[in-house]
Design an enzyme around this catalytic site. Structure first.
Site, mmCIF file in Angstrom:
data_model
loop_
_atom_site.group_PDB
_atom_site.id
_atom_site.type_symbol
_atom_site.label_atom_id
_atom_site.label_comp_id
_atom_site.label_asym_id
_atom_site.label_seq_id
_atom_site.Cartn_x
_atom_site.Cartn_y
_atom_site.Cartn_z
ATOM 1 N N GLY A 102 -84.356 1.276 62.524
ATOM 2 C CA GLY A 102 -83.206 2.118 62.152
ATOM 3 C C GLY A 102 -82.203 2.207 63.274
ATOM 4 O O GLY A 102 -82.287 1.450 64.250
ATOM 5 N N ASN A 103 -81.241 3.087 63.136
ATOM 6 C CA ASN A 103 -80.268 3.315 64.213
ATOM 7 C C ASN A 103 -79.970 4.813 64.315
ATOM 8 O O ASN A 103 -80.490 5.609 63.546
ATOM 9 C CB ASN A 103 -78.991 2.484 63.984
ATOM 10 N N ARG A 104 -79.118 5.156 65.272
ATOM 11 C CA ARG A 104 -78.914 6.572 65.597
ATOM 12 C C ARG A 104 -77.865 7.276 64.746
ATOM 13 O O ARG A 104 -77.525 8.424 65.001
ATOM 14 C CB ARG A 104 -78.492 6.705 67.061
ATOM 15 N N ALA A 111 -73.728 2.945 58.861
ATOM 16 C CA ALA A 111 -74.173 1.963 59.856
ATOM 17 C C ALA A 111 -75.335 1.203 59.221
ATOM 18 O O ALA A 111 -76.506 1.573 59.370
ATOM 19 C CB ALA A 111 -74.613 2.677 61.123
#
Ligand code: C5P
Length: 430
Positions: A237-239, A304
């Protein structure tokens, strides 16, 4: 288009080359709006003091009208102090200047909010009575009316109350469902007043649907990151927090748009009065976007989206074993925006979060993904933060917006988009 928007839009000075504009001025759709807040006699009346305060802080002129019973729960001084305006209680004792006549109050209002609305108030409005200032105002107004019932569960579920609510809805009054929870008496059930923030969200939606510059327009917004599962408990995943996309969705709602928010995993509370489609992976987001854009006027891809996903999904939790290394093979996810490059039936806006060479990357993506606009931001300074600085790039030039809270940036972005494609996004009446 109402005068607030005309004033704002005409004061903008967009043009190439890039410039940085002072974005300190908050562009809240409630600013300058006249709101009648009708309070009736429920213990929940104390909760709407906060609503009165928040509406006032947003720039609205809030005229509180209290029934006689409401004054037994909260004093007029509370509302008077919070709104900075006289509280109106008596049909026969209006201010001497006569400006606020018993009919004028409803006539001048941009929005009437009835919160809390008791069973008795609902019944009187449904019957068309005008036996006090509150009911007279509702009868005399042409403004939209938002009604927020709060009462004992049995009073709410009583057939008489339900029929009154159905009558009000049939007449175009927006009636919210009370919440289920602990009531004032020792009992849990339906009848609680929704939170001030929830009521405010609905008020913004109702006002927007009546006077907003995007009313009648369908806007699809994606938000947050995606989670690409490795096994049943792990993911890539990402932030991304989803904050910017949620702010854009709220700003579009405030302007009257019908918003579909496609959100990746996030702990943020869902924005009020917006359809939220929850997804987890890039593939799910692609499918949700494909379905949602069928009738869209504007797509803002703020999410994102993970560029890669694990090639294999393990259906069991991967165990450590004795190995010192674990190789994870990733495959490319489809580019959702690029996949819509030949669609020209709606305005397409993308985001580019970069750590360097912002303009070059943004311009390349604008062309490669066939976008109408791309909004570039510095990734590290934006992701997970409350503030953001963005630069808008399109075929005609660029516009930089100074660092500001995401809610405010969202409002500026929507106004900028509307200004560039007025014919495709202007309000549809009816
Ligand atoms: O290529 P990049 O990921 O930097 O482009 C960012 C823009 O493209 C964003 O608007 C994002 O939502 C969108 N995007 C997409 N599909 C992907 C990756 C990004 O639509 N797989």
């Amino acid at each position: 288009m109402n005068s607030f928007y005309v004033d704002y839009v005409s004061s903008r000075c967009y043009n190439a080359p890039a410039f940085v504009r002072d974005c300190a001025s908050v562009m809240d759709v409630l600013a300058g709006k006249q709101i009648v807040l009708g309070v009736s006699g429920s213990i929940a009346a104390y909760k709407v003091a906060e609503l009165a305060r928040n509406l006032t802080l947003a720039g609205a002129l809030v005229d509180v009208v209290m029934t006689e019973a409401a004054q037994r729960f909260v004093g007029t001084a509370t509302f008077q102090a919070l709104t900075g305006r006289p509280v109106l209680t008596d049909l026969w004792a209006l201010p001497e200047d006569g400006i606020i006549g018993h009919v004028a109050l409803g006539r001048q209002a941009n929005l009437v909010i009835l919160a809390p609305a008791t069973a008795n108030t609902l019944a009187r409005i449904a019957a068309g009575l005008s036996d006090d200032l509150l009911t007279t105002t509702v009868l005399a107004t042409t403004a939209p009316v938002l009604c927020v019932p709060a009462m004992n569960t049995h009073m709410y579920t009583n057939a008489a109350t339900q029929e009154n609510i159905a009558t009000l809805r049939r007449r175009g009054i927006v009636v919210l469902e009370p919440e289920v929870g602990q009531l004032a008496e020792p009992m849990v059930g339906i009848g609680r007043l929704p939170s001030p923030a929830t009521i405010e969200g609905h008020a913004r939606a109702v006002l927007g649907s009546r006077v907003g510059p995007l009313r009648g327009r369908r806007i699809v917004i994606t938000a947050g990151g995606t989670h690409e599962p490795i096994d049943p408990v792990r993911f890539v995943g990402n932030r991304s927090s989803g904050r910017m996309g949620f702010a854009l969705a709220s700003a579009a709602r405030d302007r009257g748009a019908q918003v579909t928010l496609i959100a990746g995993p996030t702990t943020l509370p869902p924005p009020v009065a917006i359809d939220v489609v929850r997804v987890e992976t890039a593939l799910q987001m692609r499918d949700a976007v494909a379905a949602a854009v069928a009738y869209a006027d504007l797509l803002i891809m703020n999410a994102a989206v993970a560029d890669f996903r694990p090639a294999e999904l393990s259906h069991q939790k991967i165990k450590k074993g004795a190995d010192e290394e674990l190789m994870l093979r990733l495959v490319r996810n489809p580019d959702i925006l690029a996949g819509l490059a030949d669609r020209h039936d709606f305005v397409k806006v993308g985001f580019a979060a970069e750590t360097h060479d912002l303009e070059a990357y943004a311009r390349t993506k604008l062309a490669r993904k066939g976008l109408d606009m791309i909004i570039a931001n510095e990734a590290v300074a934006s992701i997970g933060h409350d503030d953001i600085a963005v630069t808008l790039f399109d075929a005609a030039g660029s516009e930089a917006l100074a660092r500001q809270p995401k809610a405010q940036a969202a409002a500026h972005i929507l106004e900028a988009i509307l200004q560039r494609w007025p014919a495709r996004l202007a309000a549809i009446s009816g």
